[in-house]
Design a protein around this motif. Structure first.
Motif, PDB file in Angstrom:
ATOM      1  N   THR A   2       0.924  -1.602   0.096  1.00 53.83           N
ATOM      2  CA  THR A   2      -0.136  -0.021  -0.216  1.00 53.83           C
ATOM      3  C   THR A   2       0.721   1.229   0.149  1.00 53.83           C
ATOM      4  O   THR A   2       2.070   1.077   0.649  1.00 53.83           O
ATOM      5  N   THR A  18      -3.667   0.047  -2.948  1.00 51.94           N
ATOM      6  CA  THR A  18      -3.146  -0.824  -2.247  1.00 51.94           C
ATOM      7  C   THR A  18      -3.006  -2.174  -3.639  1.00 51.94           C
ATOM      8  O   THR A  18      -3.328  -2.037  -4.409  1.00 51.94           O
ATOM      9  N   VAL A  19      -2.065  -2.304  -3.875  1.00 51.09           N
ATOM     10  CA  VAL A  19      -1.317  -3.889  -5.235  1.00 51.09           C
ATOM     11  C   VAL A  19      -0.824  -4.579  -4.841  1.00 51.09           C
ATOM     12  O   VAL A  19      -0.217  -4.700  -3.270  1.00 51.09           O
ATOM     13  N   THR A  20      -0.844  -4.993  -5.309  1.00 52.80           N
ATOM     14  CA  THR A  20       0.299  -6.852  -5.311  1.00 52.80           C
ATOM     15  C   THR A  20       1.319  -6.631  -5.966  1.00 52.80           C
ATOM     16  O   THR A  20       0.733  -5.960  -7.911  1.00 52.80           O
ATOM     17  N   TYR A  21       2.660  -6.384  -5.941  1.00 55.80           N
ATOM     18  CA  TYR A  21       3.743  -6.730  -6.803  1.00 55.80           C
ATOM     19  C   TYR A  21       4.907  -7.527  -7.062  1.00 55.80           C
ATOM     20  O   TYR A  21       4.575  -8.516  -6.167  1.00 55.80           O
ATOM     21  N   THR A  22       5.939  -7.551  -8.406  1.00 56.91           N
ATOM     22  CA  THR A  22       6.193  -8.641  -8.118  1.00 56.91           C
ATOM     23  C   THR A  22       7.531  -8.270  -8.079  1.00 56.91           C
ATOM     24  O   THR A  22       7.934  -6.968  -9.338  1.00 56.91           O
ATOM     25  N   TRP A  35       3.666  -3.210 -10.670  1.00 55.06           N
ATOM     26  CA  TRP A  35       2.662  -4.246 -10.301  1.00 55.06           C
ATOM     27  C   TRP A  35       1.694  -3.370 -11.334  1.00 55.06           C
ATOM     28  O   TRP A  35       2.150  -2.272 -12.294  1.00 55.06           O
TER      29      TRP A  35
END
Length: 76
Positions: A2, A18-22, A35
């Motif tokens: 976030t 809010t994100v999901t990242y690599t 992301w």
């Protein structure tokens, strides 16, 4: 992850996201972090912890392509 955006002018879509990242280590202490944001923007950072530099590439939903480079300070 976030994060909070600084400012509220375009192209910032939302103040808090809010994100999901690599994260992929591409060299010693250098990471590529990617992301997608809820508005459809895509983001790629190259974060160099040896030089304290971040490069970012952002593609906005309207296909505008943004490139930035900045420095960061490690917090203790």
């Amino acid at each position: 992850m976030t994060f909070s955006s600084v400012g509220d002018a375009a192209p910032v879509a939302e103040a808090v996201v809010t994100v999901t990242y690599t994260a992929t280590e591409v060299a010693d202490k250098v990471f590529m972090v990617t992301w997608s944001e809820p508005d459809g923007s895509t983001v790629t950072h190259v974060e160099d912890f040896n030089q304290d530099i971040v490069y970012t590439n952002i593609t906005l939903p309207d296909h505008q392509f943004l490139n930035y480079k900045g420095t960061f300070t490690k917090l203790k």
